[in-house]
Design an enzyme around this catalytic site. Structure first.
Site, mmCIF file in Angstrom:
data_model
loop_
_atom_site.group_PDB
_atom_site.id
_atom_site.type_symbol
_atom_site.label_atom_id
_atom_site.label_comp_id
_atom_site.label_asym_id
_atom_site.label_seq_id
_atom_site.Cartn_x
_atom_site.Cartn_y
_atom_site.Cartn_z
ATOM 1 N N LYS A 53 -38.579 -21.857 1.491
ATOM 2 C CA LYS A 53 -37.360 -22.103 0.706
ATOM 3 C C LYS A 53 -36.108 -21.963 1.583
ATOM 4 O O LYS A 53 -36.160 -21.363 2.650
ATOM 5 C CB LYS A 53 -37.312 -21.152 -0.494
ATOM 6 C CG LYS A 53 -37.350 -19.680 -0.151
ATOM 7 C CD LYS A 53 -37.685 -18.827 -1.382
ATOM 8 C CE LYS A 53 -37.657 -17.345 -1.041
ATOM 9 N NZ LYS A 53 -38.194 -16.507 -2.122
ATOM 10 N N ARG A 152 -37.486 -10.520 -13.468
ATOM 11 C CA ARG A 152 -36.905 -11.841 -13.193
ATOM 12 C C ARG A 152 -37.661 -12.838 -14.063
ATOM 13 O O ARG A 152 -37.893 -12.571 -15.233
ATOM 14 C CB ARG A 152 -37.047 -12.107 -11.674
ATOM 15 C CG ARG A 152 -36.130 -13.145 -11.116
ATOM 16 C CD ARG A 152 -36.070 -13.117 -9.582
ATOM 17 N NE ARG A 152 -37.321 -13.463 -8.916
ATOM 18 C CZ ARG A 152 -37.453 -13.598 -7.591
ATOM 19 N NH1 ARG A 152 -36.423 -13.414 -6.802
ATOM 20 N NH2 ARG A 152 -38.613 -13.894 -7.047
ATOM 21 N N HIS A 182 -44.586 -10.847 -8.430
ATOM 22 C CA HIS A 182 -43.757 -10.630 -7.237
ATOM 23 C C HIS A 182 -43.344 -9.164 -7.161
ATOM 24 O O HIS A 182 -42.923 -8.577 -8.152
ATOM 25 C CB HIS A 182 -42.525 -11.536 -7.332
ATOM 26 C CG HIS A 182 -41.717 -11.594 -6.074
ATOM 27 N ND1 HIS A 182 -42.280 -11.801 -4.828
ATOM 28 C CD2 HIS A 182 -40.380 -11.483 -5.861
ATOM 29 C CE1 HIS A 182 -41.314 -11.814 -3.912
ATOM 30 N NE2 HIS A 182 -40.166 -11.620 -4.510
ATOM 31 N N ARG A 239 -48.166 -14.712 0.071
ATOM 32 C CA ARG A 239 -46.997 -15.570 0.300
ATOM 33 C C ARG A 239 -46.131 -14.956 1.400
ATOM 34 O O ARG A 239 -45.453 -13.955 1.185
ATOM 35 C CB ARG A 239 -46.189 -15.706 -0.998
ATOM 36 C CG ARG A 239 -46.990 -16.256 -2.173
ATOM 37 C CD ARG A 239 -46.120 -16.452 -3.410
ATOM 38 N NE ARG A 239 -45.437 -15.260 -3.844
ATOM 39 C CZ ARG A 239 -45.945 -14.330 -4.660
ATOM 40 N NH1 ARG A 239 -47.160 -14.455 -5.150
ATOM 41 N NH2 ARG A 239 -45.227 -13.276 -4.990
ATOM 42 N N TYR A 284 -6.165 -15.675 14.389
ATOM 43 C CA TYR A 284 -5.377 -15.556 13.161
ATOM 44 C C TYR A 284 -4.972 -14.112 12.891
ATOM 45 O O TYR A 284 -5.788 -13.202 13.029
ATOM 46 C CB TYR A 284 -6.184 -16.050 11.961
ATOM 47 C CG TYR A 284 -6.408 -17.538 11.930
ATOM 48 C CD1 TYR A 284 -5.338 -18.424 11.847
ATOM 49 C CD2 TYR A 284 -7.691 -18.054 11.971
ATOM 50 C CE1 TYR A 284 -5.553 -19.794 11.811
ATOM 51 C CE2 TYR A 284 -7.918 -19.419 11.932
ATOM 52 C CZ TYR A 284 -6.837 -20.292 11.853
ATOM 53 O OH TYR A 284 -7.051 -21.635 11.814
ATOM 54 N N CYS A 332 -12.854 -17.564 13.537
ATOM 55 C CA CYS A 332 -12.270 -18.690 12.795
ATOM 56 C C CYS A 332 -13.394 -19.521 12.172
ATOM 57 O O CYS A 332 -14.572 -19.183 12.308
ATOM 58 C CB CYS A 332 -11.447 -19.580 13.719
ATOM 59 S SG CYS A 332 -10.281 -18.695 14.770
ATOM 60 N N ASP A 334 -14.404 -22.545 13.060
ATOM 61 C CA ASP A 334 -15.186 -23.306 14.037
ATOM 62 C C ASP A 334 -15.106 -22.750 15.452
ATOM 63 O O ASP A 334 -15.656 -23.346 16.372
ATOM 64 C CB ASP A 334 -14.683 -24.757 14.074
ATOM 65 C CG ASP A 334 -14.335 -25.267 12.695
ATOM 66 O OD1 ASP A 334 -15.262 -25.384 11.890
ATOM 67 O OD2 ASP A 334 -13.139 -25.495 12.425
HETATM 68 C C1 LIG Z 1 -38.979 -15.475 -1.625
HETATM 69 C C2 LIG Z 1 -40.272 -15.124 -2.228
HETATM 70 C C3 LIG Z 1 -41.346 -14.718 -1.422
HETATM 71 C C4 LIG Z 1 -41.206 -14.416 0.046
HETATM 72 O O1 LIG Z 1 -40.585 -13.146 0.202
HETATM 73 P P1 LIG Z 1 -40.509 -12.445 1.630
HETATM 74 O O2 LIG Z 1 -39.960 -11.085 1.382
HETATM 75 O O3 LIG Z 1 -39.589 -13.263 2.467
HETATM 76 O O4 LIG Z 1 -41.887 -12.456 2.174
HETATM 77 C C5 LIG Z 1 -42.586 -14.547 -2.017
HETATM 78 N N1 LIG Z 1 -42.738 -14.752 -3.354
HETATM 79 C C6 LIG Z 1 -41.721 -15.099 -4.160
HETATM 80 C C7 LIG Z 1 -41.971 -15.268 -5.614
HETATM 81 C C8 LIG Z 1 -40.452 -15.283 -3.636
HETATM 82 O O5 LIG Z 1 -39.438 -15.617 -4.452
#
Ligand SMILES: *Cc1c(COP(=O)(O)O)cnc(C)c1O
Length: 397
Positions: A53, A152, A182, A239, A284, A332, A334
């Site tokens: 992502k 969530r 998660h 994951r 700046y 700044c 850039d």
């Molecule tokens: C972003 C995410 C992950 C990955 O998390 P990390 O801490 O980067 O490994 C895994 N599962 C879900 C549902 C996430 O939203």
């Protein structure tokens, strides 16, 4: 590309190749190392999902996918949005892609067509997916999201949640391929909340088996911190997010169980050097004024428009010729200025390391995050799209 890698260890001037203003070098050998390292530490038979992502946490999702596509133990990818998943498909991703957040119904037909698996947790999603599956003439594969402590998205692992799973199993055109939850605190030193989440998930999966007679084909829980610290949560898939990139979920996670190498190095070059006497203000607001008899001020063509944090104004540093060059005054949009008074060998064109190693010095994403008051994940994600990602390494052919 190989030549480029070699040349980066020196601080000599080279001619422009079109990405000399700023570029993120993406080390595919390091990616491979991190994947192997995680794979070695998870249970045999557990496959991996590469979480790509936010453009692969700012590293360039497509570049990474092309390398990951070759690894047999990578089951597939995860993205946050349909557009991210589609970009992977459009660029040749063959493996399954899971969407980890809510997916809006405008793309359900395309999800099915492209083999993208949405996270499901709302009854109306099932109804809409069923209609889309009928239109497409092929099934919608879903992964049910269960909330075991994150608060969530996700159904609760209770009677109502069980009714949702029952409905999902019996919705025409919908195939319950997976179920995931998660972790909220797997990166913290106290393992108790994570053990509780694992137990809730397992109990719920057991109820689905016993009361609904359905065996979820693909069960997954672990994120990066889970991969490092909770092998009992490996299940069918894990994951991997931040660890893929060679970065750490937090300071409380072991640095020795799973060795990692940072994938991104961020480079620029000095474009201008001037000498100033005392009393000259820089950038700046003139928050920095020279005091020495002579200060050598180098301008670097990078700023917060590239995602380099403005909060590093007056406190960050970059590496030039293996030495630290402190940022003078404000960053700044850039450009920014650094002090090279103590680096006499620095010249216009000299390589400048914003994140990474140069000689004996190193600035990690974590250090830069700490210095700038940001989270390492956030810093990586915020490296702007105008920064070219340049792959190097990658040996699988
Ligand atoms: C972003 C995410 C992950 C990955 O998390 P990390 O801490 O980067 O490994 C895994 N599962 C879900 C549902 C996430 O939203």
């Amino acid at each position: 590309m190989a030549d480029r890698t070699r040349e980066q260890s020196s601080c000599r001037t080279t001619d422009s190749e079109g990405f000399d203003r700023i570029w993120a070098q993406i080390d595919l050998d390091a990616l491979r190392f991190n994947m192997e390292s995680m794979h070695d530490s998870i249970q045999e038979g557990t496959q991996m999902v590469a979480v790509l992502k936010t453009n692969g946490y700012g590293h360039g999702a497509v570049i990474l996918m092309k390398e990951l596509e070759k690894l047999p133990y990578v089951w597939g990818y995860a993205a946050a949005t349909f557009e991210e998943a589609k970009e992977l498909r459009d660029n040749g991703a063959q493996k399954p892609i899971i969407l980890l957040g809510y997916v809006f119904s405008y793309c359900y037909d395309q999800l099915i067509e492209l083999g993208i698996r949405p996270a499901c947790f709302r009854p109306d999603m099932l109804e809409q997916l069923s209609l889309a599956a009928e239109r497409q003439g092929s099934p919608a594969r879903i992964h049910i999201a269960v909330d075991t402590g994150m608060g969530r998205i996700g159904i609760r692992p209770d009677d109502e949640g069980l009714r949702f799973v029952d409905k999902a199993i019996h919705t025409p055109g919908v195939v319950v391929e997976g179920m995931f939850t998660h972790f909220a605190k797997a990166d913290e030193s106290d393992p108790a909340p994570t053990h509780a989440q694992i137990a809730l998930y397992q109990h719920f999966a057991g109820r689905i088996r016993d009361e609904l007679g359905y065996e979820i084909p693909i069960c997954h829980i672990s994120n990066s911190a889970g991969i490092i610290e909770f092998p009992e949560a490996n299940l069918n898939l894990v994951r991997a997010g931040i660890t893929l990139y060679g970065l750490w979920p937090s300071d409380e996670v072991s640095r020795v169980k799973v060795p990692l190498k940072p994938v991104m190095t961020l480079y620029s070059r000095i474009v201008y050097i001037k000498e100033a006497g005392p009393g000259v203000s820089v950038s700046y607001g003139g928050t920095y004024t020279t005091s020495a008899d002579m200060t050598r001020i180098a301008t670097i063509p990078v700023g917060y428009g590239d995602g380099y944090p403005r909060s590093l104004s007056g406190k960050g540093y970059v590496l030039i010729c293996g030495k630290k060059a402190p940022i003078l005054g404000r960053v700044c949009m850039d450009q920014m200025m650094v002090d090279v008074t103590d680096i006499p060998e620095a010249e216009e064109g000299s390589l400048c390391t914003l994140i990474g190693q140069d000689g004996g010095e190193c600035i990690t994403m974590e250090e830069l995050g700490d210095l700038s008051g940001r989270f390492n994940y956030e810093l990586a994600c915020d490296i702007n799209t105008r920064v070219p990602r340049i792959p190097c390494g990658g040996s699988l052919g």
